[in-house]
Design a protein around this motif. Structure first.
Motif, PDB file in Angstrom:
ATOM      1  N   PHE A 134       0.823  -1.208   0.000  1.00 11.68           N
ATOM      2  CA  PHE A 134       0.000   0.000   0.000  1.00 11.68           C
ATOM      3  C   PHE A 134       0.857   1.259   0.000  1.00 11.68           C
ATOM      4  CE2 PHE A 134      -3.667  -2.583   0.719  1.00 11.68           C
ATOM      5  CZ  PHE A 134      -4.737  -1.797   0.305  1.00 11.68           C
ATOM      6  N   ALA A 135       1.987   1.214   0.702  1.00 11.21           N
ATOM      7  CA  ALA A 135       2.867   2.377   0.708  1.00 11.21           C
ATOM      8  C   ALA A 135       3.403   2.656  -0.695  1.00 11.21           C
ATOM      9  CB  ALA A 135       4.020   2.156   1.692  1.00 11.21           C
ATOM     10  N   ASN A 136       3.750   1.616  -1.426  1.00  9.01           N
ATOM     11  CA  ASN A 136       4.245   1.806  -2.787  1.00  9.01           C
ATOM     12  C   ASN A 136       3.170   2.353  -3.708  1.00  9.01           C
ATOM     13  OD1 ASN A 136       7.129   0.972  -3.381  1.00  9.01           O
ATOM     14  ND2 ASN A 136       6.468  -0.728  -2.083  1.00  9.01           N
ATOM     15  N   ILE A 137       1.935   1.914  -3.515  1.00 11.92           N
ATOM     16  CA  ILE A 137       0.842   2.445  -4.336  1.00 11.92           C
ATOM     17  C   ILE A 137       0.703   3.942  -4.100  1.00 11.92           C
ATOM     18  CG2 ILE A 137      -1.657   2.424  -4.671  1.00 11.92           C
ATOM     19  CD1 ILE A 137      -1.599  -0.579  -4.118  1.00 11.92           C
ATOM     20  N   LEU A 138       0.784   4.366  -2.846  1.00 12.87           N
ATOM     21  CA  LEU A 138       0.658   5.784  -2.527  1.00 12.87           C
ATOM     22  C   LEU A 138       1.849   6.585  -3.044  1.00 12.87           C
ATOM     23  CD1 LEU A 138      -0.695   5.282   1.061  1.00 12.87           C
ATOM     24  CD2 LEU A 138      -1.800   6.763  -0.608  1.00 12.87           C
ATOM     25  N   ARG A 139       3.032   6.030  -2.913  1.00 15.48           N
ATOM     26  CA  ARG A 139       4.253   6.733  -3.310  1.00 15.48           C
ATOM     27  C   ARG A 139       4.358   6.878  -4.817  1.00 15.48           C
ATOM     28  NH1 ARG A 139       9.401   4.512  -4.596  1.00 15.48           N
ATOM     29  NH2 ARG A 139      11.143   5.942  -4.203  1.00 15.48           N
ATOM     30  N   GLY A 140       3.821   5.895  -5.533  1.00 19.00           N
ATOM     31  CA  GLY A 140       3.962   5.868  -6.976  1.00 19.00           C
ATOM     32  C   GLY A 140       5.027   4.888  -7.413  1.00 19.00           C
ATOM     33  N   PRO A 274      -0.563   5.800  -8.970  1.00 17.86           N
ATOM     34  CA  PRO A 274       0.191   6.892  -9.602  1.00 17.86           C
ATOM     35  C   PRO A 274       1.533   6.405 -10.135  1.00 17.86           C
ATOM     36  CG  PRO A 274       0.241   7.075  -7.218  1.00 17.86           C
ATOM     37  CD  PRO A 274      -0.712   5.965  -7.525  1.00 17.86           C
ATOM     38  N   THR A 275       2.006   7.043 -11.189  1.00 18.62           N
ATOM     39  CA  THR A 275       3.305   6.701 -11.761  1.00 18.62           C
ATOM     40  C   THR A 275       4.399   7.584 -11.172  1.00 18.62           C
ATOM     41  OG1 THR A 275       4.559   6.449 -13.807  1.00 18.62           O
ATOM     42  CG2 THR A 275       2.998   8.277 -13.704  1.00 18.62           C
ATOM     43  N   SER A 276       5.596   7.030 -11.090  1.00 23.13           N
ATOM     44  CA  SER A 276       6.745   7.806 -10.635  1.00 23.13           C
ATOM     45  C   SER A 276       7.599   8.280 -11.807  1.00 23.13           C
ATOM     46  CB  SER A 276       7.602   6.963  -9.688  1.00 23.13           C
ATOM     47  OG  SER A 276       8.069   5.785 -10.337  1.00 23.13           O
ATOM     48  N   LEU A 277       7.173   7.985 -13.041  1.00 23.04           N
ATOM     49  CA  LEU A 277       7.925   8.368 -14.236  1.00 23.04           C
ATOM     50  C   LEU A 277       7.402   9.687 -14.796  1.00 23.04           C
ATOM     51  CD1 LEU A 277       8.115   4.928 -16.097  1.00 23.04           C
ATOM     52  CD2 LEU A 277       9.806   5.939 -14.542  1.00 23.04           C
ATOM     53  N   ALA A 278       8.313  10.549 -15.236  1.00 19.04           N
ATOM     54  CA  ALA A 278       7.911  11.836 -15.786  1.00 19.04           C
ATOM     55  C   ALA A 278       7.090  11.670 -17.061  1.00 19.04           C
ATOM     56  CB  ALA A 278       9.147  12.697 -16.061  1.00 19.04           C
ATOM     57  N   ASP A 279       7.431  10.646 -17.869  1.00 17.04           N
ATOM     58  CA  ASP A 279       6.701  10.422 -19.119  1.00 17.04           C
ATOM     59  C   ASP A 279       5.730   9.253 -19.006  1.00 17.04           C
ATOM     60  OD1 ASP A 279       8.632   8.525 -18.824  1.00 17.04           O
ATOM     61  OD2 ASP A 279       9.276   8.524 -20.924  1.00 17.04           O
ATOM     62  N   GLY A 280       5.420   8.833 -17.773  1.00 16.19           N
ATOM     63  CA  GLY A 280       4.496   7.724 -17.568  1.00 16.19           C
ATOM     64  C   GLY A 280       3.064   8.198 -17.473  1.00 16.19           C
ATOM     65  N   LEU A 281       2.170   7.250 -17.222  1.00 13.60           N
ATOM     66  CA  LEU A 281       0.745   7.549 -17.143  1.00 13.60           C
ATOM     67  C   LEU A 281       0.188   6.959 -15.856  1.00 13.60           C
ATOM     68  CD1 LEU A 281      -1.852   8.653 -18.481  1.00 13.60           C
ATOM     69  CD2 LEU A 281      -2.148   6.389 -19.512  1.00 13.60           C
ATOM     70  N   SER A 282      -0.300   7.831 -14.975  1.00 12.89           N
ATOM     71  CA  SER A 282      -0.915   7.352 -13.741  1.00 12.89           C
ATOM     72  C   SER A 282      -2.264   6.715 -14.045  1.00 12.89           C
ATOM     73  CB  SER A 282      -1.105   8.512 -12.753  1.00 12.89           C
ATOM     74  OG  SER A 282       0.135   9.014 -12.323  1.00 12.89           O
TER      75      SER A 282
END
Length: 339
Positions: A134-140, A274-282
């Motif tokens: 769950f923490a990773n989902i929130l963090r991206g 959410p995505t952690s990539l600048a060119d990704g898609l949340s």
């Protein structure tokens, strides 16, 4: 309100039910070698959750099924990206269920000891990894423009996620210890009360760190209110266990877990991953959802069957509400299998 929002909220409710109910029986499983001094006391602890542990896991099954049907893109990305931790959780839950059933099927301390160890490990792994997940989902996480997870397993082992795992682990231990003090009597009840206070203080510190970190990273005013109320509920629960009010203490940790999970979903919305990539898609409630027709049919089914399931589970808890002591445990575990 859009149906996508309704189903996001319903999935949040399902996870709240899972964490608040399965949380205490995970705690009981992990505390098996800590609170019990002999086999009869271990059987007392197992019997406190015997009638309800499998029903508690239904919340997880329904949450997974609802995610698959309502947000298939979320489900697909989650299960592909988190494949290894989710597999470990699944194997742990399977082994734990088998251990409950087979522990009393044979004679000897060695036989029971192996199954007890399986219960402990099968409770520990999900307690830790659900918080990490769950923490990773929130963090991206790394999700590309095609909605695919492109990271590796070690992307999930970051400091924030590990604090999240420690939070769920300690909260479940506290919740389980209070449940044992509520459901038993005699020496085991006193040991559980004392341990609940000690572990609860550690859980409160770690939980505050995690919730503050989450609030700073992705929260808003609504999540802040829920997090504060969760912290106050946990403190109230610890105060109640200090005064020997186990019922109120259990209510406190129950409400604390419920509000904390609600706050996490509030902070996540409208994203689902959410995505952690600048060119990704949340992934959001909009681009990850099923069709309107599918959500409509699901809503009708949920309105009909959810009250039935809730009433049945509430009735189960009511029937098995009495305290258990070693005097209720027969001397021969094979003659009376633990359930």
């Amino acid at each position: 309100m859009e149906l996508t929002t309704v189903w996001f909220a319903l999935i949040a409710v399902l996870w709240i039910g899972y964490f608040t109910l399965e949380g205490f029986d995970f705690g009981v499983g992990m505390l098996l070698p800590v609170l019990a001094e002999d086999d009869r006391e271990r059987r007392v602890m197992i019997n406190t959750i015997g009638p309800v542990w499998d029903g508690n896991e239904v919340w997880l099954l329904v949450a997974g099924g609802a995610t698959f049907a309502a947000f298939p893109e979320w489900y697909a990305t989650l299960f592909s990206g988190f494949y290894l931790p989710l597999l470990l959780i699944l194997l742990a839950l399977i082994a734990r269920g088998v251990a409950f059933e087979y522990r009393a099927k044979g004679h000897g301390e060695e036989w029971r000891g192996r199954w007890d160890a399986t219960i402990v490990i099968g409770s520990f792994i999900p307690s830790l990894l659900w918080g990490v997940a769950f923490a990773n989902i929130l963090r991206g996480v790394p999700i590309d423009a095609d909605k695919e997870y492109v990271g590796g397993f070690f992307n999930l082992l970051n400091p924030y996620a590990l604090v999240g795992g420690a939070t769920t682990l300690l909260l479940f231990l506290t919740h389980g210890a209070i449940y044992i003090s509520l459901k038993t009597d005699g020496p085991i009840r006193e040991r559980a009360r004392a341990l609940a206070l000690k572990v609860g203080l550690a859980a409160a510190v770690v939980a505050v760190v995690f919730l503050v970190w989450t609030q700073v990273m992705t929260g808003d005013a609504g999540s802040a209110v829920l997090f504060v109320l969760a912290a106050l509920s946990l403190v109230a629960g610890l105060g109640a266990i200090l005064r020997g009010r186990e019922g109120w203490a259990f209510t406190g940790t129950f409400v604390a877990l419920a509000l904390a999970v609600a706050g996490l979903f509030w902070a996540l919305f409208p994203d689902v991953m959410p995505t952690s990539l600048a060119d990704g898609l949340s992934l959001t409630t909009s681009n990850a959802s099923s069709t309107h027709y599918t959500l409509t049919v699901m809503t009708v089914v949920a309105v009909i069957f959810t009250p039935i399931v809730l009433c049945y589970q509430a009735w189960t808890y009511w029937v098995f509400r009495q305290r258990i002591t070693v005097h209720h445990i027969p001397a021969d575990p094979v003659a009376a299998p633990v359930r």
